[in-house]
Scaffold this active site. Structure first.
Site, PDB file in Angstrom:
ATOM      1  N   ASP A 326       0.822  -1.204   0.000  1.00  0.00           N
ATOM      2  CA  ASP A 326       0.000   0.000   0.000  1.00  0.00           C
ATOM      3  C   ASP A 326       0.860   1.259   0.000  1.00  0.00           C
ATOM      4  O   ASP A 326       1.935   1.300   0.604  1.00  0.00           O
ATOM      5  CB  ASP A 326      -0.895  -0.013   1.249  1.00  0.00           C
ATOM      6  CG  ASP A 326      -1.823   1.171   1.330  1.00  0.00           C
ATOM      7  OD1 ASP A 326      -2.679   1.310   0.438  1.00  0.00           O
ATOM      8  OD2 ASP A 326      -1.695   1.970   2.278  1.00  0.00           O
ATOM      9  N   GLU A 379       1.215  -0.499  -5.159  1.00  0.00           N
ATOM     10  CA  GLU A 379       0.209   0.536  -5.408  1.00  0.00           C
ATOM     11  C   GLU A 379       0.984   1.850  -5.514  1.00  0.00           C
ATOM     12  O   GLU A 379       1.174   2.554  -4.525  1.00  0.00           O
ATOM     13  CB  GLU A 379      -0.827   0.599  -4.287  1.00  0.00           C
ATOM     14  CG  GLU A 379      -1.975   1.537  -4.618  1.00  0.00           C
ATOM     15  CD  GLU A 379      -2.390   2.454  -3.475  1.00  0.00           C
ATOM     16  OE1 GLU A 379      -3.348   3.215  -3.647  1.00  0.00           O
ATOM     17  OE2 GLU A 379      -1.729   2.430  -2.420  1.00  0.00           O
TER      18      GLU A 379
END
Length: 646
Positions: A326, A379
Site C-alpha cells: 500500500d 500501489e
C-alpha cells in the site's frame, strides 16, 4: 485492562522447545537480516529448567526497564521484570506456567520515569477491539494440506499466468445475522467465499485489513499488530484454515500490506520505548501530517528487518501468495502530502527517499529471490520509472504495479455522456502507449467506490438499463486490455450504493435481472479469461496486443486483437461500441481469411442486454478494411461488446 474475550486453549499442545536468544540472534537482528526473529521476539511457549511456560522478548533499546504484565500476574507491574540481553536493547524473560489465551502487555519505563503500556510488536494474536492487549497463542499447530497448490505456484511465472483478483473486505462482504459485530469468522467466511469465487471464476482474492488494527474505519491501513491476523474474525488458526481452503480450491491469496506508515495509538509502535524507535526521529521525515500517522525509518536496519521479516512471516507461516504494498508513492517521495517546511531534502537536494528505494530493492530481492512464485504488487500512483522488473536490475523489483493511470482514464471516460465520448476517445487507447514500461494490474479497487465517487455502475451515464450496458462493455474492455485484473467486491453484480465497511453488500439486488445478468456476465468474462491464454500470457508487450481500429472517434468504437505465441493458439478479436447507437453492417478488418466465431455478446438477454440475436460464425471476405486485407461484417449492438475467437 479488559478481560480476555478469547477462551483459553484447552487442547493439549505439543511439548515446546526452549526459546533461546543468542548473541548471533542479536547481531543478525541488529543487521536487519534475521528473517526468523519473529520466532524469538514476542511471546512463545518454552521450556526452561524443566518447567513449561512462556518466553517473552521485546526490542526497547531506549527503555530504563521493561516488565511483562498480564492476566497471569493480575497486571502486577513489578512481578515480572525483564533482563536486558545486550547493547542492542533486546529484553527477555521466562514466566513458568503461563499458557495460551492469556492477555499481556509490555510495561516500559522510560529514563524520565514515564510508564508506557505497549502491545507486543511481534504478537501473533491481539485482543478483540476495543481491547488493546496482546494474546499468547501458538501458530504452529495447524495441519496444512495445500502442498500441491504451493508446488504448482512455485513452478509458475506470475507474469504469464492468469491473474483475476477479487478485492474483498471480510467484515463487510456479508454480515452475520446472529453476532454482535455482524462478523463471520474466518472459517465461516471461507465456506461462503470459496463457492462464490469458484462460481465467478476468479483466480485470486485480495484481503483488506488482515493485520491487527484498532479502528474499523481505517479498513486495516493503520496497523498496530503486524504479526497478528485480526481477531475480529477469529484466531490465527482460523485464518490459516481460510487460506488453506482457498488453496485447496485453486484460489490464490493476496494480502494488503502496509509498510508505509502506522498510527499513533498509545499501545502501538509510535514512540515505542519513549523515543522514536520504528519511525524517523525528525517529524519532517517521521510523520504524515495529512494522515496523522508515523513513517517507518527505512534507514534503520532493525526496522527494515522488522518489515521484511513480517512479509516473510505471512508467506511462511500463513502460505499467502502475494503482498499488495500500500501507498508506495508516499514512501518514495519525501514531500508526499506535505507543504513547504514539512519535509527534508535528501543528501542530493532532491525529494526522493533514498532509504525507501533501497528498502524496496532489498524487500523484493529477499521475497522474490526466495519465493519466485510469490507476487509483490506496488500501489504506486505516479510515473516513477522501473517499479517492476527483474531482481538485481535498476528497478524496484516488484512483480506488478497497479496501473492507476489506466484506472483514472477509464473511469473518467466511462462517466461521460456518450455524445461527448468522441472528444476523449484517446482516453481508452492511451494506456497501451506506455504498457510495455511496467508489468501492470488494472485496478478498479475500493478507493474508486467510496468518498462520493459512486459505485462503478452509478458512474455510468444514462437510464438504469444504459448504466448496466455501459458497465458490461466497460468490463469487456478491461478484460481485453493488456494487464492482470482486479475488481472490488460488489462491483461484479452492480452494487449501487457506495461501499461502507459498516454494512454488507446489497445482495438483495441479485433479485433484479440487470444485477444477476451483470454477475453472470462477469463470470462469463472470467471464464473466457481462463480459457484463452492470449488474454494473459503476453501482457507487457505489443507481441500480445494489436489495435485494429483505435481511431474511430466519431462512432466511439474500438477494435483490437489479443494474441500469444504458437501458431495453433486461439486469438481473440474484441469490438466495443461505447454509444447507444446500433451499428448495422459494421465492418472490422481482420488479418486472415478464416472463420471468426462469436464467443461473447454483451447484449444477450441472459446478461440483461437488449437481446439482439447474432449468428455464431463469420467468414472473412477478401475486402481490405482497417489496413487489413480481409474483413468481417456484422450488426454491432448499442453499448455492445462482441468477442470473436479465430
Amino acid at each position: 485492562m479488559a478481560k480476555a474475550k478469547t477462551a483459553k486453549a484447552v487442547k493439549a499442545a505439543k511439548v515446546p522447545e526452549t526459546v533461546y536468544i543468542s548473541e548471533a540472534d542479536q547481531y543478525l537482528f541488529a543487521q536487519g537480516t534475521h528473517y526468523d526473529i519473529y520466532k524469538k521476539l514476542g511471546a512463545h511457549q518454552s521450556v526452561e529448567d524443566g518447567k513449561k511456560g512462556m518466553s517473552f522478548a521485546v526490542w526497547a533499546p531506549h527503555a530504563a526497564s521493561v516488565s511483562v504484565i498480564g492476566t497471569f500476574n493480575s497486571w502486577n507491574e513489578t512481578a515480572n521484570q525483564m533482563e536486558k540481553l545486550g547493547p542492542g536493547g533486546i529484553y527477555k524473560t521466562f514466566i513458568p506456567d503461563v499458557g495460551l489465551g492469556e492477555l499481556y502487555k509490555f510495561l516500559i519505563i522510560t529514563p524520565d520515569g514515564r510508564k508506557l503500556y505497549k502491545a507486543d510488536p511481534f504478537a501473533n494474536q491481539g485482543e478483540v477491539r476495543p481491547g488493546t492487549a496482546s494474546v499468547t497463542t501458538d501458530i504452529t499447530n495447524f495441519k496444512w494440506s495445500d502442498s500441491k497448490w504451493i508446488e504448482e505456484r512455485n513452478a509458475q511465472d506470475p507474469e504469464k499466468a492468469p491473474v483475476a483478483i477479487y478485492e474483498c473486505h471480510i467484515g463487510s462482504w456479508m454480515k452475520h445475522p446472529d453476532t454482535e459485530d455482524g462478523f463471520y469468522n474466518y472459517r465461516e467466511f471461507a465456506d461462503r467465499i470459496v463457492e462464490y469465487l469458484k462460481k465467478l471464476k476468479y483466480t485470486h482474492i485480495e484481503l483488506m485489513g488482515i493485520a491487527e488494527h484498532p479502528f474499523d474505519g481505517s479498513w486495516g491501513y493503520q496497523v498496530t499488530g503486524y504479526y497478528a491476523p485480526t481477531s475480529r474474525y477469529g484466531t490465527p488458526e482460523d485464518f490459516a484454515y481460510l487460506v488453506n481452503k482457498l488453496h485447496r480450491n485453486k484460489i490464490g491469496v493476496i494480502l494488503d500490506w502496509v509498510p508505509a506508515h502506522f498510527p499513533k495509538d498509545a499501545h502501538g509502535l509510535a514512540d515505542f520505548d519513549g523515543e522514536a524507535l520504528f519511525e524517523y526521529p525528525d517529524p519532517r521525515m517521521g510523520e504524515h501530517p495529512e494522515w496523522g500517522t508515523k513513517v517507518f525509518n527505512y534507514a534503520k536496519s532493525e526496522v527494515k528487518g522488522f518489515l521484511i521479516t513480517n512479509a516473510l512471516y505471512w508467506i511462511k507461516e500463513f502460505h499467502v501468495d502475494g503482498l499488495r504494498v500500500d501507498a508506495v508513492a508516499s514512501m518514495l517521495y519525501l514531500d508526499y502530502g506535505k507543504k513547504d517546511g514539512e519535509w527534508v531534502q535528501n543528501r542530493y537536494g532532491g525529494n526522493t527517499n533514498l532509504d525507501a528505494i533501497e528498502f524496496f530493492k532489498h524487500f523484493n530481492s529477499v521475497i522474490r529471490g526466495t519465493y519466485p512464485g510469490i507476487m509483490t504488487i506496488a500501489e504506486e500512483s505516479t510515473a516513477w520509472p522501473n517499479v517492476t522488473g527483474k531482481i538485481g536490475s535498476d528497478s524496484l523489483g516488484f512483480t506488478f504495479k497497479w496501473n492507476m493511470g489506466w484506472m483514472h482514464d477509464f473511469c473518467e471516460y466511462m462517466k461521460l455522456d456518450p455524445y461527448f465520448r468522441k472528444n476523449d476517445h484517446h482516453a481508452l487507447t492511451f494506456a497501451m502507449s506506455y504498457n510495455d514500461a511496467e508489468d501492470y494490474i488494472l485496478p478498479l479497487s475500493h478507493d474508486e467506490v467510496v468518498h462520493l465517487k459512486c459505485s462503478m455502475v452509478n458512474k455510468m451515464p444514462g437510464y438504469k438499463v444504459d448504466k448496466y450496458a455501459n458497465l458490461r462493455v466497460g468490463y469487456t474492455y478491461m478484460l481485453g486490455h493488456s494487464g492482470k485484473k482486479l475488481l472490488f467486491m460488489g462491483q461484479e453484480f452492480g452494487q449501487e450504493r457506495e461501499w461502507s465497511e459498516a454494512r454488507e453488500l446489497d445482495w438483495f439486488l441479485l433479485q433484479n435481472e440487470l444485477n444477476q445478468g451483470l454477475q453472470d456476465y462477469v463470470a462469463e468474462l472470467l471464464k473466457l479469461y481462463r480459457k484463452y491464454p492470449c488474454l494473459y500470457e503476453i501482457d507487457n508487450s505489443w507481441d500480445g496486443f494489436e489495435w485494429i481500429n483505435a481511431d474511430d472517434a466519431d462512432r466511439s468504437t474500438y477494435s483490437f486483437i489479443r494474441k500469444t505465441s504458437g501458431e495453433k493458439t486461439k486469438r481473440l478479436l474484441f469490438v466495443l461500441n461505447m454509444t447507444p447507437v446500433e451499428r448495422k453492417d459494421y465492418c472490422v478488418g481482420v488479418p486472415e481469411k478464416k472463420k471468426y466465431k462469436l464467443v461473447l455478446n454483451s447484449a444477450e438477454k441472459r446478461f440483461g442486454g437488449s437481446g439482439e440475436e447474432l449468428k455464431t460464425d463469420y467468414t472473412a471476405t477478401a475486402e481490405p478494411s482497417d489496413y487489413k486485407p480481409y474483413r468481417i461484417t456484422f450488426d454491432l449492438p448499442a453499448y455492445g461488446a462482441l468477442v470473436f475467437a479465430f
